[in-house]
Design a protein around this motif. Structure first.
Motif, PDB file in Angstrom:
ATOM      1  N   ALA A  64      18.414 -48.983   8.476  1.00  0.00           N
ATOM      2  CA  ALA A  64      17.336 -49.606   9.243  1.00  0.00           C
ATOM      3  C   ALA A  64      17.885 -50.673  10.198  1.00  0.00           C
ATOM      4  CB  ALA A  64      16.299 -50.214   8.296  1.00  0.00           C
ATOM      5  N   GLU A  65      18.873 -51.435   9.715  1.00  0.00           N
ATOM      6  CA  GLU A  65      19.450 -52.489  10.551  1.00  0.00           C
ATOM      7  C   GLU A  65      20.210 -51.893  11.743  1.00  0.00           C
ATOM      8  OE1 GLU A  65      20.436 -56.305  11.892  1.00  0.00           O
ATOM      9  OE2 GLU A  65      18.912 -55.548  10.494  1.00  0.00           O
ATOM     10  N   SER A  66      20.952 -50.828  11.514  1.00  0.00           N
ATOM     11  CA  SER A  66      21.687 -50.215  12.618  1.00  0.00           C
ATOM     12  C   SER A  66      20.721 -49.641  13.655  1.00  0.00           C
ATOM     13  CB  SER A  66      22.625 -49.129  12.099  1.00  0.00           C
ATOM     14  OG  SER A  66      21.893 -48.048  11.563  1.00  0.00           O
ATOM     15  N   ARG A  67      19.607 -49.078  13.191  1.00  0.00           N
ATOM     16  CA  ARG A  67      18.615 -48.574  14.139  1.00  0.00           C
ATOM     17  C   ARG A  67      17.968 -49.721  14.926  1.00  0.00           C
ATOM     18  NH1 ARG A  67      15.905 -44.064  10.061  1.00  0.00           N
ATOM     19  NH2 ARG A  67      17.375 -42.357  10.590  1.00  0.00           N
ATOM     20  N   ARG A  68      17.757 -50.870  14.258  1.00  0.00           N
ATOM     21  CA  ARG A  68      17.196 -52.029  14.955  1.00  0.00           C
ATOM     22  C   ARG A  68      18.149 -52.516  16.042  1.00  0.00           C
ATOM     23  NH1 ARG A  68      17.692 -57.027  15.653  1.00  0.00           N
ATOM     24  NH2 ARG A  68      19.525 -57.139  14.321  1.00  0.00           N
ATOM     25  N   VAL A  69      19.457 -52.506  15.714  1.00  0.00           N
ATOM     26  CA  VAL A  69      20.441 -52.932  16.713  1.00  0.00           C
ATOM     27  C   VAL A  69      20.449 -51.978  17.897  1.00  0.00           C
ATOM     28  CG1 VAL A  69      22.904 -53.249  17.140  1.00  0.00           C
ATOM     29  CG2 VAL A  69      21.880 -54.142  15.039  1.00  0.00           C
ATOM     30  N   VAL A  70      20.360 -50.680  17.633  1.00  0.00           N
ATOM     31  CA  VAL A  70      20.332 -49.692  18.719  1.00  0.00           C
ATOM     32  C   VAL A  70      19.105 -49.905  19.594  1.00  0.00           C
ATOM     33  CG1 VAL A  70      20.083 -47.251  19.260  1.00  0.00           C
ATOM     34  CG2 VAL A  70      21.703 -47.986  17.500  1.00  0.00           C
ATOM     35  N   ARG A  71      17.943 -50.147  18.969  1.00  0.00           N
ATOM     36  CA  ARG A  71      16.732 -50.386  19.754  1.00  0.00           C
ATOM     37  C   ARG A  71      16.853 -51.657  20.593  1.00  0.00           C
ATOM     38  NH1 ARG A  71      14.174 -48.739  14.959  1.00  0.00           N
ATOM     39  NH2 ARG A  71      13.810 -50.911  14.393  1.00  0.00           N
ATOM     40  N   ALA A  72      17.499 -52.705  20.023  1.00  0.00           N
ATOM     41  CA  ALA A  72      17.669 -53.954  20.768  1.00  0.00           C
ATOM     42  C   ALA A  72      18.592 -53.769  21.963  1.00  0.00           C
ATOM     43  CB  ALA A  72      18.217 -55.050  19.842  1.00  0.00           C
ATOM     44  N   LEU A  73      19.626 -52.950  21.793  1.00  0.00           N
ATOM     45  CA  LEU A  73      20.553 -52.729  22.893  1.00  0.00           C
ATOM     46  C   LEU A  73      19.962 -51.827  23.974  1.00  0.00           C
ATOM     47  CD1 LEU A  73      23.871 -52.214  20.914  1.00  0.00           C
ATOM     48  CD2 LEU A  73      23.316 -54.138  22.418  1.00  0.00           C
ATOM     49  N   ARG A  74      19.147 -50.869  23.552  1.00  0.00           N
ATOM     50  CA  ARG A  74      18.610 -49.912  24.523  1.00  0.00           C
ATOM     51  C   ARG A  74      17.172 -49.586  24.152  1.00  0.00           C
ATOM     52  NH1 ARG A  74      21.486 -44.266  24.806  1.00  0.00           N
ATOM     53  NH2 ARG A  74      20.492 -44.115  22.762  1.00  0.00           N
ATOM     54  N   PRO A  75      16.213 -50.289  24.785  1.00  0.00           N
ATOM     55  CA  PRO A  75      14.810 -49.997  24.482  1.00  0.00           C
ATOM     56  C   PRO A  75      14.481 -48.546  24.771  1.00  0.00           C
ATOM     57  CG  PRO A  75      15.031 -52.007  25.780  1.00  0.00           C
ATOM     58  CD  PRO A  75      16.368 -51.354  25.770  1.00  0.00           C
ATOM     59  N   GLY A  76      14.062 -47.841  23.763  1.00  0.00           N
ATOM     60  CA  GLY A  76      13.767 -46.427  23.920  1.00  0.00           C
ATOM     61  C   GLY A  76      12.644 -46.167  24.905  1.00  0.00           C
ATOM     62  N   GLU A  77      11.665 -47.088  24.961  1.00  0.00           N
ATOM     63  CA  GLU A  77      10.539 -46.892  25.864  1.00  0.00           C
ATOM     64  C   GLU A  77      10.999 -46.814  27.317  1.00  0.00           C
ATOM     65  OE1 GLU A  77      10.916 -49.261  23.684  1.00  0.00           O
ATOM     66  OE2 GLU A  77       9.103 -49.764  22.557  1.00  0.00           O
ATOM     67  N   LEU A  78      11.987 -47.620  27.674  1.00  0.00           N
ATOM     68  CA  LEU A  78      12.464 -47.626  29.054  1.00  0.00           C
ATOM     69  C   LEU A  78      13.197 -46.349  29.384  1.00  0.00           C
ATOM     70  CD1 LEU A  78      13.736 -51.301  29.419  1.00  0.00           C
ATOM     71  CD2 LEU A  78      11.616 -50.324  30.291  1.00  0.00           C
ATOM     72  N   ASP A  79      13.965 -45.819  28.426  1.00  0.00           N
ATOM     73  CA  ASP A  79      14.679 -44.574  28.666  1.00  0.00           C
ATOM     74  C   ASP A  79      13.701 -43.452  28.998  1.00  0.00           C
ATOM     75  OD1 ASP A  79      17.042 -45.830  28.204  1.00  0.00           O
ATOM     76  OD2 ASP A  79      17.227 -45.148  26.132  1.00  0.00           O
ATOM     77  N   GLU A  80      12.518 -43.524  28.396  1.00  0.00           N
ATOM     78  CA  GLU A  80      11.575 -42.424  28.528  1.00  0.00           C
ATOM     79  C   GLU A  80      10.658 -42.550  29.741  1.00  0.00           C
ATOM     80  OE1 GLU A  80       9.481 -42.474  24.888  1.00  0.00           O
ATOM     81  OE2 GLU A  80      11.225 -42.014  23.642  1.00  0.00           O
ATOM     82  N   CYS A  81      10.217 -43.790  30.066  1.00  0.00           N
ATOM     83  CA  CYS A  81       9.128 -43.882  31.037  1.00  0.00           C
ATOM     84  C   CYS A  81       9.221 -45.034  32.015  1.00  0.00           C
ATOM     85  CB  CYS A  81       7.794 -43.972  30.285  1.00  0.00           C
ATOM     86  SG  CYS A  81       7.730 -45.377  29.142  1.00  0.00           S
ATOM     87  N   GLY A  82      10.133 -45.968  31.880  1.00  0.00           N
ATOM     88  CA  GLY A  82      10.180 -47.096  32.786  1.00  0.00           C
ATOM     89  C   GLY A  82       9.311 -48.254  32.320  1.00  0.00           C
ATOM     90  N   ALA A 112      14.746 -54.329  30.795  1.00  0.00           N
ATOM     91  CA  ALA A 112      14.879 -54.529  29.350  1.00  0.00           C
ATOM     92  C   ALA A 112      14.450 -55.934  28.939  1.00  0.00           C
ATOM     93  CB  ALA A 112      16.320 -54.266  28.924  1.00  0.00           C
ATOM     94  N   GLU A 113      14.863 -56.951  29.691  1.00  0.00           N
ATOM     95  CA  GLU A 113      14.538 -58.328  29.320  1.00  0.00           C
ATOM     96  C   GLU A 113      13.047 -58.604  29.486  1.00  0.00           C
ATOM     97  OE1 GLU A 113      16.490 -60.044  27.731  1.00  0.00           O
ATOM     98  OE2 GLU A 113      18.428 -59.162  28.153  1.00  0.00           O
ATOM     99  N   LEU A 114      12.440 -58.077  30.546  1.00  0.00           N
ATOM    100  CA  LEU A 114      10.997 -58.259  30.727  1.00  0.00           C
ATOM    101  C   LEU A 114      10.214 -57.565  29.607  1.00  0.00           C
ATOM    102  CD1 LEU A 114      10.600 -57.855  34.594  1.00  0.00           C
ATOM    103  CD2 LEU A 114      10.232 -59.931  33.253  1.00  0.00           C
ATOM    104  N   LEU A 115      10.671 -56.393  29.210  1.00  0.00           N
ATOM    105  CA  LEU A 115      10.000 -55.703  28.114  1.00  0.00           C
ATOM    106  C   LEU A 115      10.132 -56.492  26.821  1.00  0.00           C
ATOM    107  CD1 LEU A 115       8.476 -53.298  26.977  1.00  0.00           C
ATOM    108  CD2 LEU A 115      10.682 -52.124  26.693  1.00  0.00           C
ATOM    109  N   ARG A 116      11.307 -57.062  26.551  1.00  0.00           N
ATOM    110  CA  ARG A 116      11.486 -57.856  25.343  1.00  0.00           C
ATOM    111  C   ARG A 116      10.579 -59.085  25.349  1.00  0.00           C
ATOM    112  NH1 ARG A 116      12.933 -53.985  22.366  1.00  0.00           N
ATOM    113  NH2 ARG A 116      15.115 -53.307  22.509  1.00  0.00           N
ATOM    114  N   VAL A 117      10.449 -59.720  26.516  1.00  0.00           N
ATOM    115  CA  VAL A 117       9.543 -60.875  26.619  1.00  0.00           C
ATOM    116  C   VAL A 117       8.113 -60.449  26.316  1.00  0.00           C
ATOM    117  CG1 VAL A 117       8.515 -62.509  28.254  1.00  0.00           C
ATOM    118  CG2 VAL A 117      10.995 -62.204  28.184  1.00  0.00           C
TER     119      VAL A 117
END
Length: 379
Positions: A230-248, A285-290
């Motif tokens: 679960a932690e490794s998946r959280r790190v992957v999501r933090a590094l690369r937001p999946g939502e952005l990869d798919e739709c912007g 990515a940063e705007l999405l995190r905010v």
């Protein structure tokens, strides 16, 4: 930029020296006295003190220089009126930037020289008028030329400044692109190695648990493997937001507001204004995190009924604001758990700002804005 400043300085010094020599040489030979030589040398030294040793800004002509130079010139004029045209030397620094001042000085000196000849001889010859006109035309041409050189230098300096600013903006965009690419690489590497490895360990431990007697160590190992997966998946999501990869970013924000409505019953929606344009991957990515952090705060603390996410594409800014009609708080007393400090750091790293407007009972608005330099998708 500094080379152009030095070039203009050299032209100014050359103009002063040439005019001082041309206007004083004849008068010095006629008088044959020591005092005028001393005063002319003093004028040259006075100029050197203010413009060679001190080098003030080119557009700044110090008042003490004008007063001192004027007194030296008046001394020369009192000795012999033929030194009248030397007065233009005092105004040479103005001729580089204020062409009107230079032209007025030229006309005044030419007229003063004619007056001097008339006062000395009681008449003016056509030869003297021609000489006066020639002096005026030559001096006016020199003033215009040096002023044109000054304007050209200013224009080149402006273009160089613009070029440097563009290069700095491109370098910053390339650095952000490099960071984003490195984050993507790390995310892929972690997913392909650690995450897949933990997933395999979990599957093997689950299979072993089904075939072996209940064992405390096996259960602990399975729990640790699941937690690390679960932690490794959280790190992957933090590094690369999946939502952005798919739709912007716009679609990702709409999904965030949609999930908030579905999971909590809060009336949430996303508004996009302005003309959409490509954004740097890290900016998105940063705007999405905010936005996600602000929405998480609404879930945990706000007790809101309505939430609005607004993404505004402006000419020189991109602005994201998250508004809720919840309980609100005093921003100065906000606890660290709200994550405001983290959101502010995210924006400041990109050269942007984060503002929080809130008051008890009046809801909260989080506004993240980034300047145009951060918006380019330059690669």
């Amino acid at each position: 930029m500094e080379s152009w400043e030095r070039s203009r300085r050299r032209w100014q010094h050359a103009f002063f020296a040439a005019w001082l020599v041309l206007t004083s040489a004849g008068a010095l030979m006629e008088t044959g006295r020591v005092l005028p030589v001393v005063l002319v040398a003093g004028l040259a030294a006075w100029y050197a003190v203010w413009f060679v040793l001190r080098t003030p800004p080119l557009s700044d002509v110090p008042l003490p220089y004008v007063l001192g130079g004027g007194l030296l010139w008046l001394g020369l004029f009192a000795i012999d009126s033929s030194f009248l045209v030397v007065g233009l030397s005092v105004l040479v620094p103005y001729c580089m930037d204020a062409v009107r001042v230079g032209l007025v000085a030229v006309v005044s000196c030419a007229g003063g020289w004619l007056w001097h000849r008339f006062h000395a001889n009681g008449t003016i010859t056509w030869t003297e008028i021609a000489i006066s006109a020639l002096i005026a035309i030559s001096a006016a041409t020199a003033v215009g030329y040096f002023n044109a050189v000054a304007r050209q230098s200013d224009e080149r300096k402006r273009l160089i400044d613009q070029l440097q600013a563009a290069q700095e903006a491109r370098a910053a965009a390339e650095r952000r692109a490099g960071v984003a690419a490195e984050r993507q690489r790390l995310a892929r590497d972690i997913h392909d190695s650690l995450t897949q490895g933990f997933a395999s360990v979990v599957m093997l431990l689950e299979a072993a648990q089904e075939t072996l007697p209940d064992d405390r160590h096996l259960t602990q190992a399975l729990r640790a493997a699941r937690e690390n997966l679960a932690e490794s998946r959280r790190v992957v999501r933090a590094l690369r937001p999946g939502e952005l990869d798919e739709c912007g970013l716009p679609k990702a924000l709409q999904r965030s507001s949609g999930r908030l409505s579905d999971e909590t019953g809060i009336e949430a929606h996303t508004v996009i204004t302005g003309t959409l344009r490509p954004l740097d991957a890290q900016v998105q990515a940063e705007l999405l995190r905010v936005a996600q952090e602000a929405v998480a705060n609404v879930r945990r603390h706000a007790r809101a009924e309505r939430v609005t996410l607004t993404l505004s594409y402006m000419e020189d800014l991109i602005v994201l604001d998250v508004h809720d009609d919840g309980d609100g708080f005093e921003p100065g007393r906000a606890a660290s758990g709200h994550g405001l400090a983290i959101m502010r750091e995210r924006m400041e790293q990109l050269g942007g700002t984060l503002l929080v407007e809130s008051a008890p009972g009046a809801g909260t608005t989080v506004v993240a804005s980034l300047p145009a330099v951060a918006l380019s998708g330059v690669r």
